[in-house]
Design a protein around this motif. Structure first.
Motif, PDB file in Angstrom:
ATOM      1  N   LYS A  50      13.113 -54.422  39.330  1.00 45.28           N
ATOM      2  CA  LYS A  50      14.358 -54.078  39.664  1.00 45.28           C
ATOM      3  C   LYS A  50      14.853 -55.905  38.853  1.00 45.28           C
ATOM      4  O   LYS A  50      15.981 -55.978  38.077  1.00 45.28           O
ATOM      5  CB  LYS A  50      14.957 -53.605  41.322  1.00 45.28           C
ATOM      6  N   ASP A  51      14.067 -56.926  39.808  1.00 49.28           N
ATOM      7  CA  ASP A  51      14.837 -58.137  39.693  1.00 49.28           C
ATOM      8  C   ASP A  51      14.432 -58.683  37.775  1.00 49.28           C
ATOM      9  O   ASP A  51      15.572 -59.283  37.783  1.00 49.28           O
ATOM     10  CB  ASP A  51      13.574 -58.819  40.590  1.00 49.28           C
ATOM     11  N   ASN A  52      13.436 -57.951  37.346  1.00 50.39           N
ATOM     12  CA  ASN A  52      13.470 -58.507  35.741  1.00 50.39           C
ATOM     13  C   ASN A  52      14.040 -57.097  34.998  1.00 50.39           C
ATOM     14  O   ASN A  52      13.995 -57.691  33.894  1.00 50.39           O
ATOM     15  CB  ASN A  52      12.169 -58.666  35.826  1.00 50.39           C
ATOM     16  N   SER A  53      14.927 -56.279  35.514  1.00 48.55           N
ATOM     17  CA  SER A  53      15.647 -55.217  34.711  1.00 48.55           C
ATOM     18  C   SER A  53      14.555 -55.183  33.682  1.00 48.55           C
ATOM     19  O   SER A  53      14.835 -54.732  32.430  1.00 48.55           O
ATOM     20  CB  SER A  53      16.929 -55.458  33.921  1.00 48.55           C
ATOM     21  N   ILE A  54      12.982 -54.330  34.607  1.00 50.38           N
ATOM     22  CA  ILE A  54      12.530 -53.351  33.149  1.00 50.38           C
ATOM     23  C   ILE A  54      12.667 -51.861  32.800  1.00 50.38           C
ATOM     24  O   ILE A  54      12.707 -51.532  34.265  1.00 50.38           O
ATOM     25  CB  ILE A  54      10.836 -53.760  34.089  1.00 50.38           C
ATOM     26  N   ASP A  55      12.463 -51.747  31.855  1.00 53.58           N
ATOM     27  CA  ASP A  55      13.373 -50.220  31.690  1.00 53.58           C
ATOM     28  C   ASP A  55      11.875 -49.219  32.056  1.00 53.58           C
ATOM     29  O   ASP A  55      10.543 -49.755  31.225  1.00 53.58           O
ATOM     30  CB  ASP A  55      13.123 -50.189  30.166  1.00 53.58           C
ATOM     31  N   TYR A 103      14.199 -47.235  46.309  1.00 52.57           N
ATOM     32  CA  TYR A 103      13.944 -47.598  44.083  1.00 52.57           C
ATOM     33  C   TYR A 103      11.876 -47.518  43.809  1.00 52.57           C
ATOM     34  O   TYR A 103      11.749 -47.124  43.354  1.00 52.57           O
ATOM     35  CB  TYR A 103      14.336 -48.459  43.767  1.00 52.57           C
TER      36      TYR A 103
END
Ligand code: CDP
Length: 245
Positions: A50-55, A103
């Motif tokens: 989440k923090d690194n916006s990984i798809d 999440y």
């Protein structure tokens, strides 16, 4: 107390808030071994993604990320509990908020993530006795465990427990800013907690890979009307033939 076997593995599975982690912690103290809350590992991965916006759909990115993530679980004797470190940072509190909680259930569906977690979990049991709790510990991670338990409790009881736990944590959390504390209190409503728990139970039970399921050879314990001490004692009573005092 000491289990007669030299090295042992005890698994405790069950739905959210059935008392797995607290029981595992108390048992570990009695049996003088370590306990691992495997859910905290999925939560730490969820936080990182989440923090690194990984798809989540980008398998290559996920693969890379999984080997960038360093998860350490260290016992804190002063608190008598484990702290979880993500790439050297203590994230024990951060991983418990409701956004990361939900999440974690989404990311836990991914095969590649589960494979890595299972690898790490098995490694932890290579050299030491262990009590591990989660959803797939008795079915997938340690199918040959020495003892397997499955805890369950009514949805109302579980929601009440999670509500009290969150309220308690929120009140005692001095490290957080006033703002985040107020935000968290606003979000604590019994109705929302119940809804989230039901959603998570459904997501965890219906996923394709390693769904939440009782192992055929596990012992089921309904903790609805039991205190933590009582449920721990119940397990100790079952283990007593294997234990030397
Ligand atoms: O503490 P609680 O029972 O609410 O949850 P947790 O044990 O911290 O697990 C958080 C989430 O991680 C679960 O809802 C599952 O989706 C996932 N999980 C899993 O898939 N497999 C495990 N062995 C442990 C947790």
């Amino acid at each position: 107390m000491k289990i007669k076997r030299k090295k042992f593995v005890i698994t405790i599975d069950g739905p959210a808030s059935s008392g797995k982690s607290t029981t595992a912690k108390m048992l570990a103290k009695k049996l003088n071994c370590i306990y691992i809350d495997s859910g905290s590992m999925y939560r730490a991965v969820a936080l990182y993604l989440k923090d690194n916006s990984i798809d989540l759909e980008n398998e290559n990115a996920l693969k890379e990320v999984l080997y960038e993530i360093n998860i350490e679980i260290l016992y804190k004797p002063e608190k008598n509990e484990n702290a979880i470190f993500l790439n050297g940072k203590d994230v024990s509190t951060k991983i418990r908020n409701s956004e990361i909680t939900n999440y974690s259930s989404i990311i836990a569906k991914k095969k590649i993530i589960r494979e890595r977690m299972v690898e790490l979990q098995r490694k932890m049991a290579e050299t030491q006795s262990i009590i591990m709790d989660g959803r797939d510990i008795g079915t997938v991670v340690f199918p040959d465990a020495d003892f397997k338990f499955f805890l369950k409790a009514s949805i109302d009881e579980r929601a009440k427990r999670r509500f009290l736990e969150m309220k308690d944590k929120s009140a005692s959390s001095e490290t957080e800013s006033r703002f985040s504390r107020v935000w968290r209190m606003d979000n604590i409503s019994l109705g929302k907690i119940k809804k989230d728990l039901k959603w998570r139970d459904r997501t965890d039970s219906n996923r394709e890979i390693s769904p939440l399921k009782m192992a055929n050879d596990a012992i089921e314990i309904d903790t609805t009307n039991l205190t933590i001490e009582e449920q721990t004692q119940k397990i100790l009573d079952i283990l007593k033939y294997e234990i030397t005092l």
